[in-house]
Write a protein that holds these residues in place. Sequence first.
Motif, PDB file in Angstrom:
ATOM      1  N   ASP A 101      -9.167   7.289  -5.680  1.00 17.05           N
ATOM      2  CA  ASP A 101      -9.412   6.872  -7.058  1.00 17.05           C
ATOM      3  C   ASP A 101      -9.984   5.467  -7.107  1.00 17.05           C
ATOM      4  O   ASP A 101     -10.539   5.052  -8.123  1.00 17.05           O
ATOM      5  N   ARG A 110      -6.351   2.500  -3.085  1.00 18.99           N
ATOM      6  CA  ARG A 110      -5.298   3.200  -3.826  1.00 18.99           C
ATOM      7  C   ARG A 110      -5.737   4.628  -4.100  1.00 18.99           C
ATOM      8  O   ARG A 110      -6.926   4.919  -4.203  1.00 18.99           O
ATOM      9  N   VAL A 111      -4.747   5.495  -4.228  1.00 24.01           N
ATOM     10  CA  VAL A 111      -4.986   6.878  -4.595  1.00 24.01           C
ATOM     11  C   VAL A 111      -3.888   7.296  -5.558  1.00 24.01           C
ATOM     12  O   VAL A 111      -2.727   6.916  -5.400  1.00 24.01           O
ATOM     13  N   ASN A 112      -4.268   8.041  -6.599  1.00 21.27           N
ATOM     14  CA  ASN A 112      -3.289   8.565  -7.557  1.00 21.27           C
ATOM     15  C   ASN A 112      -2.893   9.966  -7.120  1.00 21.27           C
ATOM     16  O   ASN A 112      -3.747  10.830  -6.924  1.00 21.27           O
ATOM     17  N   ASP A 115       2.037  11.901 -10.560  1.00 17.48           N
ATOM     18  CA  ASP A 115       2.362  10.891 -11.563  1.00 17.48           C
ATOM     19  C   ASP A 115       2.523   9.503 -10.958  1.00 17.48           C
ATOM     20  O   ASP A 115       2.994   8.589 -11.621  1.00 17.48           O
ATOM     21  N   SER A 117       0.992   6.289  -8.042  1.00 18.49           N
ATOM     22  CA  SER A 117      -0.148   5.689  -7.360  1.00 18.49           C
ATOM     23  C   SER A 117       0.340   5.133  -6.023  1.00 18.49           C
ATOM     24  O   SER A 117       1.385   4.481  -5.967  1.00 18.49           O
ATOM     25  N   TRP A 118      -0.406   5.407  -4.961  1.00 20.80           N
ATOM     26  CA  TRP A 118      -0.004   4.989  -3.631  1.00 20.80           C
ATOM     27  C   TRP A 118      -1.043   4.047  -3.035  1.00 20.80           C
ATOM     28  O   TRP A 118      -2.244   4.234  -3.230  1.00 20.80           O
ATOM     29  N   ASN A 119      -0.561   3.057  -2.294  1.00 16.80           N
ATOM     30  CA  ASN A 119      -1.450   2.216  -1.506  1.00 16.80           C
ATOM     31  C   ASN A 119      -1.896   3.004  -0.294  1.00 16.80           C
ATOM     32  O   ASN A 119      -1.103   3.741   0.297  1.00 16.80           O
ATOM     33  N   LYS A 127     -15.221   5.112  -3.636  1.00 12.64           N
ATOM     34  CA  LYS A 127     -14.402   5.859  -4.587  1.00 12.64           C
ATOM     35  C   LYS A 127     -14.884   7.301  -4.628  1.00 12.64           C
ATOM     36  O   LYS A 127     -16.077   7.574  -4.609  1.00 12.64           O
TER      37      LYS A 127
END
Length: 147
Positions: A101, A110-112, A115, A117-119, A127
């Motif tokens: 994302d 980061r990626v969603n 529900d 969001s993760w580093n 992107k």
Amino acid sequence: MSFKIIFWYWWALAAVLLVFEMMLPGVVFLFLAFGAAAAGFVLLIASDLSLEFQLLIFAVVSVLSAVGLRRTLRRLQHIDGPPNTLNARGDAMIGRTFVLDAPILNGRGRVNLGDGSWNVSGPDMVKGAKVRVKAVNGTELSVEPAP
């Protein structure tokens, strides 16, 4: 000259079925071994039983033991399925593919997921690139380009 079944024949059959149970997957021959052992025990007590009645005892005890021991054996067996990741949510993501994302710049992005969001850490990517999770380091996902 007639052939007469004696109780040892049933017990020998039970022993052979137990050997099959140990050598082959599943839990089928165990119940049949119980039925054969029970038929042999009844024949030991009443030696003049007909073959039909012996086979009836064998069948009934086999079915009853299968039904009666099903719950116990299911609890003892390890059922293959997805690993329990209730308290290790990141471990469930290893090997999965996601879309970035935000771009990965200088090894961080980061990626969603659902529900949250993760580093992520990995090689620089734009992107929208597809990434595959190769490891989890705390709350950071280590990713690589997905094929």
